[in-house]
Design a protein around this motif. Structure first.
Motif, PDB file in Angstrom:
ATOM      1  N   PRO A  91     -21.592 -13.645  -2.861  1.00 47.18           N
ATOM      2  CA  PRO A  91     -22.390 -14.136  -3.995  1.00 47.18           C
ATOM      3  C   PRO A  91     -22.745 -15.618  -3.810  1.00 47.18           C
ATOM      4  O   PRO A  91     -21.929 -16.404  -3.340  1.00 47.18           O
ATOM      5  CB  PRO A  91     -21.454 -13.941  -5.190  1.00 47.18           C
ATOM      6  CG  PRO A  91     -20.597 -12.786  -4.784  1.00 47.18           C
ATOM      7  CD  PRO A  91     -20.359 -12.995  -3.306  1.00 47.18           C
ATOM      8  N   GLY A  92     -23.985 -15.949  -4.151  1.00 48.20           N
ATOM      9  CA  GLY A  92     -24.480 -17.311  -4.011  1.00 48.20           C
ATOM     10  C   GLY A  92     -25.241 -17.544  -2.720  1.00 48.20           C
ATOM     11  O   GLY A  92     -25.890 -18.567  -2.543  1.00 48.20           O
ATOM     12  N   LYS A 129     -27.952 -13.588  -3.528  1.00 46.78           N
ATOM     13  CA  LYS A 129     -26.979 -12.518  -3.743  1.00 46.78           C
ATOM     14  C   LYS A 129     -26.096 -12.859  -4.936  1.00 46.78           C
ATOM     15  O   LYS A 129     -25.621 -13.980  -5.075  1.00 46.78           O
ATOM     16  CB  LYS A 129     -26.118 -12.356  -2.489  1.00 46.78           C
ATOM     17  CG  LYS A 129     -25.036 -11.328  -2.584  1.00 46.78           C
ATOM     18  CD  LYS A 129     -25.596  -9.941  -2.633  1.00 46.78           C
ATOM     19  CE  LYS A 129     -24.438  -8.936  -2.624  1.00 46.78           C
ATOM     20  NZ  LYS A 129     -24.841  -7.620  -2.938  1.00 46.78           N
ATOM     21  N   CYS A 130     -25.893 -11.883  -5.824  1.00 46.97           N
ATOM     22  CA  CYS A 130     -25.051 -12.058  -7.015  1.00 46.97           C
ATOM     23  C   CYS A 130     -24.268 -10.783  -7.234  1.00 46.97           C
ATOM     24  O   CYS A 130     -24.823  -9.789  -7.702  1.00 46.97           O
ATOM     25  CB  CYS A 130     -25.904 -12.340  -8.250  1.00 46.97           C
ATOM     26  SG  CYS A 130     -26.855 -13.846  -8.137  1.00 46.97           S
ATOM     27  N   GLY A 131     -22.999 -10.764  -6.935  1.00 44.36           N
ATOM     28  CA  GLY A 131     -22.174  -9.575  -7.139  1.00 44.36           C
ATOM     29  C   GLY A 131     -22.734  -8.368  -6.405  1.00 44.36           C
ATOM     30  O   GLY A 131     -22.953  -8.415  -5.210  1.00 44.36           O
ATOM     31  N   GLU A 132     -22.992  -7.284  -7.144  1.00 43.78           N
ATOM     32  CA  GLU A 132     -23.512  -6.051  -6.542  1.00 43.78           C
ATOM     33  C   GLU A 132     -25.016  -6.089  -6.321  1.00 43.78           C
ATOM     34  O   GLU A 132     -25.557  -5.265  -5.601  1.00 43.78           O
ATOM     35  CB  GLU A 132     -23.186  -4.855  -7.457  1.00 43.78           C
ATOM     36  CG  GLU A 132     -21.713  -4.618  -7.659  1.00 43.78           C
ATOM     37  CD  GLU A 132     -21.028  -4.116  -6.407  1.00 43.78           C
ATOM     38  OE1 GLU A 132     -21.612  -3.257  -5.713  1.00 43.78           O
ATOM     39  OE2 GLU A 132     -19.916  -4.593  -6.117  1.00 43.78           O
ATOM     40  N   ALA A 163     -28.854  -8.809  -6.654  1.00 47.32           N
ATOM     41  CA  ALA A 163     -29.383 -10.116  -6.287  1.00 47.32           C
ATOM     42  C   ALA A 163     -30.361 -10.575  -7.360  1.00 47.32           C
ATOM     43  O   ALA A 163     -30.833  -9.776  -8.169  1.00 47.32           O
ATOM     44  CB  ALA A 163     -30.094 -10.035  -4.933  1.00 47.32           C
TER      45      ALA A 163
END
Length: 76
Positions: A25-26, A39-42, A44
């Motif tokens: 993430p990030g 990208k963020c967790g599962e 984007a």
């Protein structure tokens, strides 16, 4: 609010995207010119409108003209 290489900026508009990347993430993902996908967790986020500290809101394509951000860069 997020930061990259010591520069802080706010995200005012973004769209959730399905993304099956193994990046953390990030992490900035490969994206078409003029776009910024993070990208963020599962999933984007495709950033749409951002604002540098002390600046005005601007579309991400305009933001990217003044700031080079490569895939793999990590936002915090």
């Amino acid at each position: 609010e997020t930061s990259m290489e010591g520069e802080t900026f706010k995200v005012w508009r973004a769209a959730v995207m399905d993304e099956c990347s193994t990046k953390l993430p990030g992490c900035v993902l490969e994206s078409p010119p003029g776009t910024l996908i993070v990208k963020c967790g599962e999933q984007a986020l495709c950033l749409g409108v951002v604002q540098k500290r002390g600046g005005r809101r601007m579309a991400v394509d305009e933001f990217l003209r003044g700031m080079r951000i490569r895939a793999g860069t990590v936002l915090s």
